[in-house]
Every structure is written in C-alpha cells, then in structure tokens.
Design an enzyme around this catalytic site. Structure first.
Site, PDB file in Angstrom:
ATOM      1  N   GLU A  71      28.704  52.935  46.743  1.00  0.00           N
ATOM      2  CA  GLU A  71      27.460  52.811  46.347  1.00  0.00           C
ATOM      3  C   GLU A  71      27.271  51.977  44.909  1.00  0.00           C
ATOM      4  O   GLU A  71      28.134  52.074  44.071  1.00  0.00           O
ATOM      5  CB  GLU A  71      26.620  53.865  46.380  1.00  0.00           C
ATOM      6  CG  GLU A  71      26.241  54.770  47.775  1.00  0.00           C
ATOM      7  CD  GLU A  71      25.380  53.899  48.667  1.00  0.00           C
ATOM      8  OE1 GLU A  71      24.776  52.794  48.142  1.00  0.00           O
ATOM      9  OE2 GLU A  71      25.822  54.071  49.951  1.00  0.00           O
ATOM     10  N   TRP A  72      26.157  51.445  44.618  1.00  0.00           N
ATOM     11  CA  TRP A  72      26.288  50.292  43.638  1.00  0.00           C
ATOM     12  C   TRP A  72      26.026  51.358  42.371  1.00  0.00           C
ATOM     13  O   TRP A  72      26.534  50.941  41.157  1.00  0.00           O
ATOM     14  CB  TRP A  72      24.531  49.607  43.651  1.00  0.00           C
ATOM     15  CG  TRP A  72      23.546  50.523  43.866  1.00  0.00           C
ATOM     16  CD1 TRP A  72      22.930  51.311  44.866  1.00  0.00           C
ATOM     17  CD2 TRP A  72      22.827  50.962  42.655  1.00  0.00           C
ATOM     18  NE1 TRP A  72      21.908  51.762  44.780  1.00  0.00           N
ATOM     19  CE2 TRP A  72      21.900  51.976  43.328  1.00  0.00           C
ATOM     20  CE3 TRP A  72      22.534  50.784  41.296  1.00  0.00           C
ATOM     21  CZ2 TRP A  72      20.746  52.486  42.566  1.00  0.00           C
ATOM     22  CZ3 TRP A  72      21.626  51.141  40.751  1.00  0.00           C
ATOM     23  CH2 TRP A  72      20.629  52.108  41.072  1.00  0.00           C
ATOM     24  N   GLU A 141      38.599  60.122  59.393  1.00  0.00           N
ATOM     25  CA  GLU A 141      38.360  60.718  60.772  1.00  0.00           C
ATOM     26  C   GLU A 141      38.689  59.607  61.769  1.00  0.00           C
ATOM     27  O   GLU A 141      37.857  58.739  62.278  1.00  0.00           O
ATOM     28  CB  GLU A 141      36.813  61.030  60.806  1.00  0.00           C
ATOM     29  CG  GLU A 141      36.278  62.083  59.928  1.00  0.00           C
ATOM     30  CD  GLU A 141      34.933  62.256  59.638  1.00  0.00           C
ATOM     31  OE1 GLU A 141      34.304  62.090  60.868  1.00  0.00           O
ATOM     32  OE2 GLU A 141      34.274  62.921  58.915  1.00  0.00           O
ATOM     33  N   MET A 211      36.394  70.856  59.970  1.00  0.00           N
ATOM     34  CA  MET A 211      34.793  70.376  60.400  1.00  0.00           C
ATOM     35  C   MET A 211      34.589  71.253  61.665  1.00  0.00           C
ATOM     36  O   MET A 211      34.577  70.553  62.853  1.00  0.00           O
ATOM     37  CB  MET A 211      34.983  68.999  60.919  1.00  0.00           C
ATOM     38  CG  MET A 211      35.364  68.068  59.558  1.00  0.00           C
ATOM     39  SD  MET A 211      35.610  66.344  59.888  1.00  0.00           S
ATOM     40  CE  MET A 211      34.313  65.752  60.364  1.00  0.00           C
ATOM     41  N   ASP A 214      29.652  70.081  65.077  1.00  0.00           N
ATOM     42  CA  ASP A 214      29.435  68.822  65.992  1.00  0.00           C
ATOM     43  C   ASP A 214      30.411  69.208  67.379  1.00  0.00           C
ATOM     44  O   ASP A 214      30.897  68.384  67.959  1.00  0.00           O
ATOM     45  CB  ASP A 214      29.953  67.524  65.322  1.00  0.00           C
ATOM     46  CG  ASP A 214      29.253  66.978  64.377  1.00  0.00           C
ATOM     47  OD1 ASP A 214      28.112  67.478  64.392  1.00  0.00           O
ATOM     48  OD2 ASP A 214      29.663  66.349  63.398  1.00  0.00           O
TER      49      ASP A 214
END
Length: 455
Positions: A71-72, A141, A211, A214
């Site tokens: 990100e900036w 992943e 994880m 999901d």
C-alpha cells in the site's frame, strides 16, 4: 482509538505477560483502511494491551526478490503500529509477507535458488529493523499449490532454515534481540502434505498459525460452518477432515510440536444463499448471501456485520461442532461467538497448544459501534478465556446510564452521540438503550469523527 497510555499497574502487567507462555497473536490487514465509516481500521484502532503479538498484513516480494510494501502508506502505518510499543513495551509486532506483486505470487521465484533466497533474507532483515518490527511472518498460500511447482515444498523448508540461521547470526552481529519467525499455514490434509516439510519447518519457527477456518463456504452447494471444532454427521469423504480437531491432530501426527501450534480464531463468518425452506446444516444453497455493507465482499461477513444481522435473525447452535449459525430470509451465516470461542479455548488447552491466532482485529467489532458488547468483544473474550491477567484499559467498558439520562436514546437511531454535559464521555444508542462510554484521560469526544481525540 488508543492514543494515550494508562500507567497504573503497567509494571505488574508487563512482568505477568513476559512470564506467560501462551500466545495471543492478532493479525490486521492494511486494506481494512479502505472500509467505509466505522468499518475503517488503522493502527490507531489497535489496543496495545489486547494481544501478545500483532501482525501487520501484508507486505510482499518484489520482482528483485526483495521484501517490499504493497500500500501507498504502508511505511506510515508501520510507524504508527510500532509506536504502540512505547505504550506497552511487552507488545511484539511482526510483518506478514504474502500477496501478489503485479498479479504474480513471487514466492516461487524467490525460493527457487539459494541466491534468490539470500537476496530476500538480507533485504528482509534490513527492512524489519528499519521499520521497528520484532519479526517476520511467512504467509504463502501455498507452497506446491495453486500453480506452484512440487519442488517448492523443499524450497520453502530451505528458506525457513536459511532465514532462521541468518536471524541468529544477525542478532549476534548487531547485539540486538533476535527477530521472531512465524508461518501462517494451511489446514487441509492435501495442502499440509503437498506444502510442508513439517518437522523441518516447525523446528525452526517460533510459532505457526494454522488457518483453521474457511473449511466451508459459498463455493459449496450446501451450508457448512466456516470454522467447526469437530466433524458433523453431514460430513462425508474428505469433508470429515474439514474441522479443527482433524487439522490439528494431523499437524501433530506429522511431527509438529503442540507448543509451536496456534489455533486460528476467525472474527468473521461465511455466508450462503438458501434455495429451499431448509435452514440447518447441509441445507441446499446457490452462492453467497449479499456482501456486507462494510467488508463489501460477497461470501463472508465481519463479526460486526454478523451481529447486526443476527439481531433480527433466527440464531441456532450446531451442538456436534460447537459453533453457531444464523439465518434470515434466504441468507445463512456460520460464524463464531463467545460460546464457540470458549469451547475452542477449552479444546486447545486440552491439546497443550501454544495459544491462539486471530484473523483479524479489523473484522471484530473493534470500536464497539455495532454489537453493544464493548470494544473487541470476540478478542477480549478470547483473551479472558485463555487466562491472561487483567489488562490496563485505555477506555472503560460501557455501562448503562442511570436515570434521567437513561431515556436519552429513546426514539434515536442506533449510533454514537455527544454528551452535552460532559465532553469526556459520549453515548451509544442501540435498540433504544443508552450506554455511556468514557474517553481516555486527556481526550474528548469529537462527533465529526465519532471518536475520542485531543481537545
């Protein structure tokens, strides 16, 4: 927002935290800053006393094999996060590296040769020190999956071994505290088999966040819970492995030490669109429910979106899996709450695991604006369930106001309101009830930002 330390009792807390071996590792995402209104999350929203470790997600790998930002404003966010250690010196921060660079996962190219790995390792150690992090979290992943060649299983193990050796040597050379090394790893048996040399990698890392979520989602044709503790009577074939008990047991059977494993706790739920009047587990579905108004990504809802939905929904409990679900109209969501978190903590304790890993802080009701349960209701409950000592609080929990203020919210929409008689406090209206919140010492409530800030 957490901007000012509360000194009382800090020394006692730090000594207790340092002596306490259980970890509470909490991720937050750098894309959560783009969510609207009260869903927007930045390091200013991180409670520095909530978790033992906070992991910033994500950085990535450039085409030159060096660790780099995504990100900036990442570097500004790094500074804000790591400044929280001025408030709580016991807090550890890590930078998670994963994601894509120009649409390409660079992990496979980076691990392909010893030379490429050396470039990454050298850049990573300099990058972490330059920005004040205490360690690196590898979030690939997954090795040997999703287009990654089979040899990446061995290449990933080589990276971890070489990285740990470099970390040890760097600490000796610089006389600085040794950096931490962790992995965010998959939960399903085919992924574990294909991606990880389990004894080799777990012997090198400080901890491994599994994880354990999901397991089911809108890609399937029937309802299934996102993060069940055990298998259900509906599970058949490989789906009997889609649960926490099966995952952790398999990691341990492959040689992972229990104390290195952290159980993943999701602060979000997976949604489905029902196609019949059936509403239980295994009910027919066709895709996800509508996207949440804040996360805006079809298929899952943050906890603060779930609790808003659940207030008008029919809530059920899947006894055999120790998890809740809610349904209203054609929308169905399997999520986690206080009760399921408590059940999972009891289970992880019985397994002697190293602690808990949260994905993510920004998906909990971090500001206490939605669920009428205070700030970080899920993660605070998780912290308490794990048996951590009391933490110094930068805000007091909401308390129902006495008369005559109790009628303040009558007829008002849910939301936050200034207290006209005391700028250091503010009201939260929820379902017609009035709750009083207090700002941190020295701050006042500013209605323009719906937050506490400097006067």
């Amino acid at each position: 927002m957490f901007k000012l330390p509360l000194i009382a009792g800090l020394g006692l807390l730090l000594s207790l935290q340092l002596a306490y071996s259980t970890k509470l590792v909490c991720y937050f995402s750098n894309w959560s800053q783009y969510r609207p209104a009260s869903g927007r999350f930045t390091p200013d929203n991180v409670d520095p006393f909530l978790c033992t470790h906070v992991i910033y997600a994500l950085a990535t790998i450039g085409p030159d094999y060096r660790l780099t930002t995504i990100e900036w404003n990442d570097e500004e966010m790094y500074m804000k996060l790591n400044s929280l250690k001025n408030i709580n010196p016991a807090l550890k921060t890590l930078l998670s590296v994963g994601g894509l660079y120009n649409g390409i996962n660079q992990y496979s190219n980076m691990v392909a040769t010893p030379g490429n790995r050396r470039i990454f390792i050298h850049s990573a150690l300099l990058f972490l020190r330059a920005h004040g992090f205490d360690g690196l979290d590898l979030a690939w992943e997954f090795p040997a999956q999703n287009g990654s060649p089979a040899e990446d299983k061995q290449n990933f193990a080589a990276l971890i071994k070489e990285l740990k050796q470099a970390i040890k040597q760097e600490a000796i050379d610089t006389r600085l505290t040794q950096l931490l090394l962790s992995i965010k790893a998959g939960a399903l048996k085919p992924t574990i088999d294909a991606a990880y040399e389990v004894p080799e990698i777990t012997s090198e890392v400080d901890f491994l966040s599994i994880m354990t979520y999901d397991y089911h989602g809108s890609w399937e044709k029937v309802t299934g819970h996102n993060s069940p503790l055990f298998k259900s009577s509906f599970d058949q074939g490989t789906h009997t492995q889609h649960n926490i008990n099966a995952t952790v047991s398999y990691w341990m059977s492959k040689g992972a030490p229990a104390e290195k494993l952290l159980l993943g706790f999701p602060t979000y739920g997976r949604t489905f669109r029902l196609t019949t009047t059936s509403t239980g587990l295994g009910a027919p579905t066709n895709g996800p429910a509508d996207a949440g108004p804040y996360t805006r990504d079809a298929g899952y809802w943050s906890y603060y979106e779930v609790c808003t939905f659940a207030s008008a929904a029919k809530v059920g409990w899947i006894t055999e899996q120790s998890v809740p679900f809610a349904t209203h109209g054609s929308a169905w969501v399997g999520y986690d709450n206080h009760e399921s978190f408590a059940a999972k903590v009891q289970w992880l304790t019985s397994m002697n695991l190293g602690g808990a890993s949260v994905w993510t802080l920004d998906l909990d009701d971090f500001g206490g604006h939605f669920c009428a349960e205070g700030d970080y209701p899920l993660v605070n409950h998780l912290r308490n369930a794990l048996g951590f000592p009391p933490k110094p609080t930068t805000t007091r929990p909401p308390t129902t106001t006495p008369d005559p203020i109790a009628t303040f919210c009558t007829g008002k929409p849910d939301g936050l309101y200034p207290n006209p008689t005391d700028a250091t406090t503010y009201f939260q209206c929820f379902r017609g009830n009035t709750y009083l919140h207090r700002c941190q010492p020295g701050l006042v409530y500013v209605d323009a930002c719906k937050c506490c800030n400097w006067p």
